[in-house]
Structures are given as C-alpha cells and as structure tokens.
Design a protein around this motif. Structure first.
Motif, PDB file in Angstrom:
ATOM      1  N   ARG A 155      -1.876  51.178  58.448  1.00 30.24           N
ATOM      2  CA  ARG A 155      -0.326  51.265  58.976  1.00 30.24           C
ATOM      3  C   ARG A 155      -0.207  51.066  60.544  1.00 30.24           C
ATOM      4  O   ARG A 155       0.491  50.282  61.006  1.00 30.24           O
ATOM      5  N   ALA A 156      -1.335  51.738  61.205  1.00 31.75           N
ATOM      6  CA  ALA A 156      -1.215  51.999  62.803  1.00 31.75           C
ATOM      7  C   ALA A 156      -1.732  50.151  63.230  1.00 31.75           C
ATOM      8  O   ALA A 156      -1.001  49.758  63.995  1.00 31.75           O
ATOM      9  N   ALA A 157      -2.686  49.803  62.302  1.00 32.20           N
ATOM     10  CA  ALA A 157      -3.075  48.345  62.838  1.00 32.20           C
ATOM     11  C   ALA A 157      -2.027  47.202  62.306  1.00 32.20           C
ATOM     12  O   ALA A 157      -2.023  46.176  62.999  1.00 32.20           O
ATOM     13  N   ALA A 158      -1.497  47.467  61.264  1.00 36.24           N
ATOM     14  CA  ALA A 158      -0.492  46.412  60.745  1.00 36.24           C
ATOM     15  C   ALA A 158       0.697  47.325  60.085  1.00 36.24           C
ATOM     16  O   ALA A 158       0.574  47.593  58.901  1.00 36.24           O
ATOM     17  N   PRO A 159       1.701  47.501  60.892  1.00 40.38           N
ATOM     18  CA  PRO A 159       2.934  48.318  60.467  1.00 40.38           C
ATOM     19  C   PRO A 159       3.554  47.495  59.192  1.00 40.38           C
ATOM     20  O   PRO A 159       4.206  48.343  58.398  1.00 40.38           O
ATOM     21  N   GLN A 160       3.584  46.423  58.996  1.00 42.53           N
ATOM     22  CA  GLN A 160       4.197  45.752  57.736  1.00 42.53           C
ATOM     23  C   GLN A 160       3.313  45.826  56.471  1.00 42.53           C
ATOM     24  O   GLN A 160       3.848  45.457  55.469  1.00 42.53           O
ATOM     25  N   ALA A 161       2.190  46.365  56.597  1.00 41.84           N
ATOM     26  CA  ALA A 161       1.169  46.519  55.321  1.00 41.84           C
ATOM     27  C   ALA A 161       1.692  47.582  54.468  1.00 41.84           C
ATOM     28  O   ALA A 161       2.226  48.846  55.043  1.00 41.84           O
ATOM     29  N   ARG A 162       1.452  47.268  53.346  1.00 45.09           N
ATOM     30  CA  ARG A 162       1.709  48.563  52.155  1.00 45.09           C
ATOM     31  C   ARG A 162       0.457  48.743  51.539  1.00 45.09           C
ATOM     32  O   ARG A 162      -0.365  47.912  51.173  1.00 45.09           O
ATOM     33  N   VAL A 163       0.323  50.205  51.478  1.00 45.85           N
ATOM     34  CA  VAL A 163      -1.051  50.471  50.818  1.00 45.85           C
ATOM     35  C   VAL A 163      -0.708  51.295  49.582  1.00 45.85           C
ATOM     36  O   VAL A 163       0.110  52.252  49.794  1.00 45.85           O
ATOM     37  N   ASP A 164      -1.343  50.671  48.437  1.00 45.93           N
ATOM     38  CA  ASP A 164      -1.088  51.264  47.205  1.00 45.93           C
ATOM     39  C   ASP A 164      -2.247  51.807  46.707  1.00 45.93           C
ATOM     40  O   ASP A 164      -3.461  51.321  46.567  1.00 45.93           O
ATOM     41  N   ARG A 165      -2.388  53.085  46.314  1.00 51.39           N
ATOM     42  CA  ARG A 165      -3.392  53.879  45.498  1.00 51.39           C
ATOM     43  C   ARG A 165      -3.207  53.133  44.056  1.00 51.39           C
ATOM     44  O   ARG A 165      -2.445  53.540  43.495  1.00 51.39           O
ATOM     45  N   ASN A 166      -4.380  52.725  43.555  1.00 49.73           N
ATOM     46  CA  ASN A 166      -4.460  52.170  42.238  1.00 49.73           C
ATOM     47  C   ASN A 166      -4.070  53.261  41.104  1.00 49.73           C
ATOM     48  O   ASN A 166      -3.477  53.124  40.020  1.00 49.73           O
ATOM     49  N   ALA A 167      -4.793  54.295  41.497  1.00 47.83           N
ATOM     50  CA  ALA A 167      -4.518  55.555  40.308  1.00 47.83           C
ATOM     51  C   ALA A 167      -3.255  55.835  40.256  1.00 47.83           C
ATOM     52  O   ALA A 167      -2.810  56.474  39.064  1.00 47.83           O
ATOM     53  N   ALA A 168      -2.365  55.719  41.381  1.00 44.79           N
ATOM     54  CA  ALA A 168      -0.979  56.097  41.187  1.00 44.79           C
ATOM     55  C   ALA A 168      -0.289  55.313  39.969  1.00 44.79           C
ATOM     56  O   ALA A 168       0.672  55.741  39.207  1.00 44.79           O
ATOM     57  N   TRP A 169      -0.330  53.859  40.305  1.00 43.39           N
ATOM     58  CA  TRP A 169       0.451  52.918  39.660  1.00 43.39           C
ATOM     59  C   TRP A 169      -0.219  52.779  37.996  1.00 43.39           C
ATOM     60  O   TRP A 169       0.542  52.386  37.119  1.00 43.39           O
ATOM     61  N   LEU A 170      -1.585  53.268  37.799  1.00 45.87           N
ATOM     62  CA  LEU A 170      -2.077  53.356  36.575  1.00 45.87           C
ATOM     63  C   LEU A 170      -2.047  54.522  35.765  1.00 45.87           C
ATOM     64  O   LEU A 170      -2.292  54.690  34.939  1.00 45.87           O
ATOM     65  N   ALA A 171      -1.457  55.650  36.663  1.00 43.56           N
ATOM     66  CA  ALA A 171      -1.495  57.094  36.044  1.00 43.56           C
ATOM     67  C   ALA A 171      -0.722  56.991  34.667  1.00 43.56           C
ATOM     68  O   ALA A 171      -1.057  57.712  33.884  1.00 43.56           O
ATOM     69  N   PRO A 172       0.369  56.253  34.481  1.00 48.17           N
ATOM     70  CA  PRO A 172       1.173  56.328  33.050  1.00 48.17           C
ATOM     71  C   PRO A 172       0.427  55.960  32.146  1.00 48.17           C
ATOM     72  O   PRO A 172       0.052  56.444  30.944  1.00 48.17           O
TER      73      PRO A 172
END
Lengths: 309, 235
Positions: A155-172
């Motif tokens: 985020r510091a290098a590219a403020p527009q970047a979005r970082v998703d943790r795969n485990a979070a969205w596959l948790a269900p």
C-alpha cells in the motif's frame, strides 16, 4: 455292571481353562444354528455400507479441507486498478525483494479474460476493456504478521492497490467443507450407536429364543461368561460377514464416485480424495464393528443372566 | 460320616402364593442313598430344586458341601452345580445336540480337553445301553432312551451328589431296575444319591436306602434317618 472311569476334577476347572467349552468346536453348536436368522448379517451389511460411505465422506472432506489449507495458507492477491504494465512489473519486483515473500506471479491478462469469459464472453479479450491487474503472492509464513507487513509495504508503494488474503474469501468454503467432515463423523458415531442398539436387541432376543438351552447349561454348571461367549461369537461373526459385504459394496461405490470427482477437473474438488491410510481405515471398519458388537453382546448377555439364578 | 446337605427351617414360596415348602429340616449323609416320595404336588420337585441350586429358599438355611448355599455368591454357583448331577423329570436334553454331545456337555462345560472326553462318553453310552445311538438327536429317541441319556449326562462328571426326579418314570421295569443298579453302583463309589419317585416298588430294590416322605410341603422322617443320618461305609 462296572462304574464309569471318568474324571472327577471338573468342579475345579473354570472358564479360564484354555480348552474351555466355548473355545472348542463343539461349543459352536450349542446354540441351534438351524434356527439362526440371517437378518443380523443383512442389517449389518446395510449399517456398514452406510457407515463406510459416511466415513469416506468425512475422510474425503477432511482431505479437501487440508488441501484448501495448503493452497490458501500464506497466499494473497494484489489487485491494481488502472495500472500500466510497467507499474505492475515494478510492484512484482518489489514484492520479490521482500523477505516474507516466497513466490510472485503476475496473472496474465489472457488468464483473467478466461476467468471472466462466463460473464463477459469474448469482450474480456478486448485490450481497451479496463481490467485490474492481479498478482498472486505466496508468503513463506502464513501468519498475520507477515501478511500485515507485506500488505503495508504494498500500500505504501501503490496506494491504489488492494491486497486480498485468499484464506479470507475462501473461509466460508473451508468452513462448509469442515462442517461436512464433522457431519460425516457424527454419522459414523450414530451408526456405531445404532449397531450397538441392534446388537443389544439381538442378544436379548437370542437369550429369549435359547432360554431352555441356557437354563440347562446353567444347571450343568456353565458360567455366565461361557454363555455370553456363545452369543459373542455368533453376533461377531454375523457382523463381520455382513459388514464385509457392506464394506466391499461401499468401497466400490466410493471408488466410482472418486472417479467421477476426478473427471470434474475442478480446482475446488481436486483436494477431495482418499489416501491409502484412509482406504485402510475404511476397510478396517467391519473388524472394528465386530469388536464393538462382541463387547455389546457380552455386556447385554451377562447383565441379563445376572437377573436369573 | 460328614453331612453333605443340611436344611434348617427352610421355607419356599413362589411369588406371593402360599408356601410350597414349610419348616423343612433334615440332614443328608455323605455317600448315602435316599428315596424321596410323596404325592404329586407335595413339593418333591421344589425340594429337589433347592438341592440342585435352581432355587433359593425364601427362609431358613441350607448348607451344601459344608457351605451356606443360601448366601452363596452367584459367581460360585457354577462350581457347586458341577458337583451335583441332575436328572430332570423332563430330561432337558439339548434337542439339536446328539446323544454323544449331550452326554459330553458337563465335561465340556468344565473345560475337560476333547481328547479326554471320548473315552468316558463312550463308556457312559455303553453303560446305559445306547452305544448304537450316539449320533442320534433327542427328538429321534424314545422317552426311555432320552431318560437314559439324561442319566448318563448327570453322572458323567462323577458328581458328589446325584439328584434324580422320577428317573424311572418313562422306562420299562427291566430298564428301571437297570437304572437303579446304575445309581447304586455310583452310590457305592461314594456319590450321595437322592431319587424322587412315586414307585414304591423301587424302595425295596436298594436295601440300604433311606426314605424321605414329603406331604403338604413338609418333610416327614418315617425312619428317623434324616434327623440321625446313618453312617454307611463307603466301598
């Protein structure tokens, strides 16, 4: 008339004697086999068929959950909206330089277009279509600290970047898979309980059927354990034979289902499978149930016999 | 001579009914031969059931083989029962077992190795005159043959006490006499014998036998031998 020359030490022997009645072939005939119903074997075949299927479901889904864990642990996706290719490459290089990062793979646009094809059709291949750039990142350490450190630097290098943790969205999905595994485990326990109940009822019915023979055996000096062994042997044998039939059918069914799952060629189902240990465990279930049936029969018979003199 | 059985003020009641046996007191001497007589319903079978431990009394004390049989733990009953041979009035042979296997049953229950069973069973079959029916099952045998198999089963373990309920009820006079001689032979070897019978003719066949008479659930002692057990030398 001469008197019989017979041994006189019978009262001192016990059922612990290795040559005791029920350890020898003659003991097998003490309960009338001609009246023996085969229903028990069939019931056990059905019980084991269902149990093995439930067990296979449990082991398979546990395998899938472990596979998901392996795939998702420490994996994250960086999304850059409206970034040029050189900016994406620069960010990828920057990620590769981070000590927490193990592997970095910018997802090619063609692959993204293929993923979107079901919704956009061929439009996804249009170079003018603004699509976010994506970078798959594998971390050495799946823990929160490594993720936070990497996400912060991205985020510091590219403020527009979005970082998703795969485990979070596959948790269900993972939660659903684990729930299935628990459900299957519960079913196996339920089957074991039902089997025990069937054995208890069968043993009690058997006691009733063979009441006259048992009474004679008691009057001749048999112990409760000796009588119980007769029932244990019968019930264990029925469970083993019926269980083996049910297990073979269930394993064949599982093998067919496994082939069908493999044919799906889906990333989600790729982890569903049984290891050699899993197959061995399932194949051993009839033996386990036979032991369970033996114990249940022994307890039922000994308890019932305690009510008579 | 020591006493093998001692009853003191024994009473037996089935459920809430009247007492089948009342104030029964007697002593049986080890190695003696007893006839138990009485009309049907007098309580003979109930008394025998107490003797072979199929029933516990509702009151009184019973000593068997020198031990209190009333308070005997259930776990010790098999050991005691193996010391008693029983000929049931209705034979109680196991119908799906052959004559051979029925006779062998007490030995097998006692854990006698198969190798040691064959000779005594063969001898018992010969003794009761049924060597040729070894493989026959009880339903194919006549009443008399079944009775003889039941007797062979009762004595094969060489019991210390033999209890027989109407053992000659289903056999012809010749066989009845043979069976009585069989009991007498066993008695001469030291086994205490108690035979319940209606047949008064039998009583004279065993000269040294003692008589117990039961009437209305009470044991009478016409010869005084129950209160004062005889001393009979063992041969």
């Amino acid at each position: 008339m001469s008197a019989p020359a017979i041994t006189n030490d019978v009262a001192d022997r016990t059922e612990d004697d290795p040559a005791t009645l029920l350890g020898i072939s003659a003991g097998k005939r003490l309960l009338d086999d001609s009246r023996r119903a085969r229903a028990m074997s069939w019931v056990m075949a059905v019980m084991l068929f269902l149990t093995v299927l439930a067990g296979a479901l449990g082991l398979g889904t546990m395998g899938a959950a472990r596979s998901l864990d392996r795939q998702l642990a420490g994996r994250l996706t960086v999304q850059l909206v409206g970034a040029r290719d050189d900016a994406v490459s620069a960010l990828a290089d920057r990620l590769r330089a981070m000590p927490e990062v193990g592997a970095v793979r910018p997802v090619p646009r063609a692959e993204l277009a293929r993923l979107l094809e079901p919704w956009l059709g061929d439009a996804g291949l249009d170079a003018d279509l603004p699509m976010p750039a994506m970078i798959d990142v594998d971390l050495h350490d799946p823990g929160d600290a490594a993720f936070d450190a990497v996400a912060g630097r991205v985020r510091a290098a590219a403020p527009q970047a979005r970082v998703d943790r795969n485990a979070a969205w596959l948790a269900p999905v993972r939660s659903f898979v684990v729930s299935l595994a628990w459900l299957a485990g519960g079913l196996v326990l339920l089957m074991a309980g039902a089997t025990t109940a069937i054995v208890l009822l069968t043993a009690r019915a058997g006691l009733d059927t063979h009441r006259d023979t048992i009474e004679v055996l008691h009057m001749l000096g048999s112990t409760d354990i000796q009588v119980a062994r007769l029932f244990q042997r019968r019930i264990a044998l029925d469970t083993l034979i019926g269980g083996a039939v049910g297990t073979v059918c269930a394993l064949a069914t599982v093998a067919v289902i496994g082939t069908r799952i493999a044919d799906l060629d889906s990333a989600l189902t790729s982890g569903i499978g049984l290891s050699a240990v899993d197959w061995a465990l399932l194949a051993g279930l009839p033996l386990l149930f036979a032991l369970l049936a033996m114990a249940a029969a022994r307890i039922a018979v000994v308890r019932a016999l305690r009510q008579v003199l | 001579m020591a006493n093998i059985v001692q009853f003191e003020n024994v009473g037996l009641r089935y459920g809430t009914g009247p007492e089948t046996l009342s104030d029964v007191s007697f002593t049986l001497a080890t190695g003696a031969f007893y006839f138990l007589t009485g009309a049907s319903g007098a309580g003979k079978t109930s008394l025998l059931k107490l003797l072979y431990l199929a029933q516990r009394p509702t009151r009184g004390t019973i000593r068997l083989f020198g031990e209190d049989a009333v308070t005997l733990p259930r776990s010790r009953l098999p050991g005691f029962r193996r010391r008693i041979g029983v000929v049931f009035q209705d034979f109680r042979l196991v119908p799906h077992l052959s004559a051979w296997d029925n006779i062998a049953l007490p030995l097998r229950l006692s854990g006698v190795p198969e190798a040691d069973i064959e000779a005594p069973v063969r001898e018992m079959l010969a003794w009761v005159g049924l060597s040729g029916r070894a493989r026959s099952k009880p339903p194919t045998l006549s009443g008399g043959e079944q009775q003889r198999i039941a007797i062979a089963r009762a004595v094969i373990g060489r019991p210390e006490m033999l209890v027989a309920d109407e053992p000659t009820g289903n056999v012809d006079p010749d066989m009845a006499e043979r069976l009585l001689h069989l009991f007498d032979s066993l008695n001469r070897l030291g086994t205490t014998v108690v035979v319940a019978t209606h047949d008064f003719d039998l009583l004279s066949r065993i000269p040294n036998a003692h008589m117990m008479r039961i009437e209305g659930g009470r044991v009478l002692d016409p010869t005084g031998s129950l209160r004062f057990p005889p001393g009979r030398p063992q041969s």
